[in-house]
Scaffold this active site. Sequence first.
Site, mmCIF file in Angstrom:
data_model
loop_
_atom_site.group_PDB
_atom_site.id
_atom_site.type_symbol
_atom_site.label_atom_id
_atom_site.label_comp_id
_atom_site.label_asym_id
_atom_site.label_seq_id
_atom_site.Cartn_x
_atom_site.Cartn_y
_atom_site.Cartn_z
ATOM 1 N N SER B 47 -13.497 13.049 -10.061
ATOM 2 C CA SER B 47 -13.540 11.657 -10.524
ATOM 3 C C SER B 47 -12.177 10.984 -10.475
ATOM 4 O O SER B 47 -12.085 9.766 -10.363
ATOM 5 C CB SER B 47 -14.076 11.573 -11.951
ATOM 6 O OG SER B 47 -13.265 12.339 -12.821
ATOM 7 N N GLY B 74 -17.045 14.905 -11.597
ATOM 8 C CA GLY B 74 -17.591 16.173 -12.065
ATOM 9 C C GLY B 74 -17.380 17.339 -11.122
ATOM 10 O O GLY B 74 -17.572 18.490 -11.515
#
Lengths: 219, 221
Positions: B47, B74
Site C-alpha cells: 500500500s 496488504g
Amino acid sequence: MNPAAQPLPVQDVQGDARWISQHERFVQECKDAEPDVLFIGDSMIQLMQQHEVWKDLFSPLHALNFGLAGDTTCNVLWRIQNGELQNIQPKVVVLWVGTNNHQHTAEQVSGGVTAITQILISQLPRAKIIVLGLLPRGEHQNPMREKNAEVNELLRLSVPRLGPAQFLDVSAEFVQSDGSISKHDMFDFLHLTAAGYQTLSKPLHDLLLQTLEETTAAK
Amino acid sequence: MSEDSNPAATPTPCQDIQGDGRWMSLHNRFVSDSKGKEPDVLFVGDSLVQLLHEFEVWRKLFSPLHALNFGVGGDATQHVLWRLMNGELDHISPKVVVLWVGTNNHGHTPGQICGGIMAIINVVHQKLPRAHTLVLGLLPRGKSPNPLRERNASVNAVVQAEVVSLSHVSFLDMDPGFIHSDGSIAHQDMYDYLHLTPQAYQRVCQPLHERIKSLLDKHAP
C-alpha cells in the site's frame, strides 16, 4: 442479539498497537477541539482527510475526522462508548461504516449502523446524523455489492425513523453502464481516489450545509 | 534459505476471502494495462507504493519519469513474487524497478522477509536482465517503540548486506527521521502510524526521485 451491534475493540495482533493509538488520539482531540461536524467510520472516512477535498470543503466547517481503517460497526460502537464523544457538541455527525462487517449479514450490518445512530442521538441530543450508504465494491458485479446494496435498502427505511437522522446514498455515481467500477474512482475497487472523493463530496457537502443551516435556524 | 521452506519466498496469490475478487482484478488490470505501455520505471509493492499514486507527488515527480505503479495494499513479499511471476513483467521493459515490500510479512522473521525480497530481485533479474532494482528500506511503524519497528530495522540491515555485492541492485533508506526524540511517530507524518500523509510522501520522495533519475542516467541505452 445482533453481533454487529456488540461493542468490540480491535485486538493488537500485529504488535504495533496502531488501533488503540489512533483511538487515544481521537479521545485527546475531544478534549482540545470544538467541532461543529464529526466524521466517524472506517477507512472511507479516514482517507478523506488525506485529500484536498477535506481542506477545501470540510475543514472550514470545523470538522473532526475519527475514521479508522478496517473498522466494523462493532469497533465504532466501542469507540463512541469509550471516549470519542466526550466533551464535544457537534451539530452534525457523518457516519460511514459497514463495508468491513464481513462476518455479518446485511440485516445485522444495518442493525449495527442503526444502533450506532441511536447512541449518537442519545449522547448528542442537539446533533443531526447523516448516515452514508455503503458504496459498491469490486471491479464487477459480485456478492459484496449485493450485500452492501441490501444494507442500504434497509437503512433507507430505518434511518429516517430514528429521528434527527438522514440517509445519503451516492452509490449510483460509481457504477458505469457496463456494471464495472473504474480505477479512476476507486483505485483498488474499494477505496476512493481524489476524483472519487470529489464525486462523493458534492452531495455530502450540500447536505451538510443544509443541515447546519437547519440547526442554526432551529435555535 | 531455500524457497521451499520460506513462506515469504513462496509465490502465493491472495485468496479472495471477502468475495469481491479485488486482488485478482488489480493483478489482471496491471497485466493488461502494461500491454502497449513503455515505462522506464516500475514501482511494485504494497500500500505504501499503491497510495503514492493517489497523491500529487506522483504526478509531479514520477509521471514525468514514465513510471507505472503496481502497488497492492496488504501485499507481503510472497504476493508480490506471485504477481511478478504471473504476467506483470511480461509486456514491459523498465530500466528501473522500485521495490517496496515487507512490512506486511506478519509472522515471518527478518531472515525470511529478506529471503522473500531476494526471491523477488531474482525474478526481476531473470525477466528483465538489463533492469536495475532499487530496494526501498522499510519504514518504522506504530506510534511508540514496538517489535515491528525492530523487525523492519533488522530486515533493512540484512537486505542491505545481501545486495551490496550485486551490481544490478541497490538499497535506499527511506526514513528521513520519522521517529522523534521521545520515540514517537507523529500522525502528521503517518496518519495511522503506518501509512504516509501527502506531506510525508513529499519528504521521502525527494531523495527517491533523485536516486531514480541518477539510475536512469547511468542505464546503458
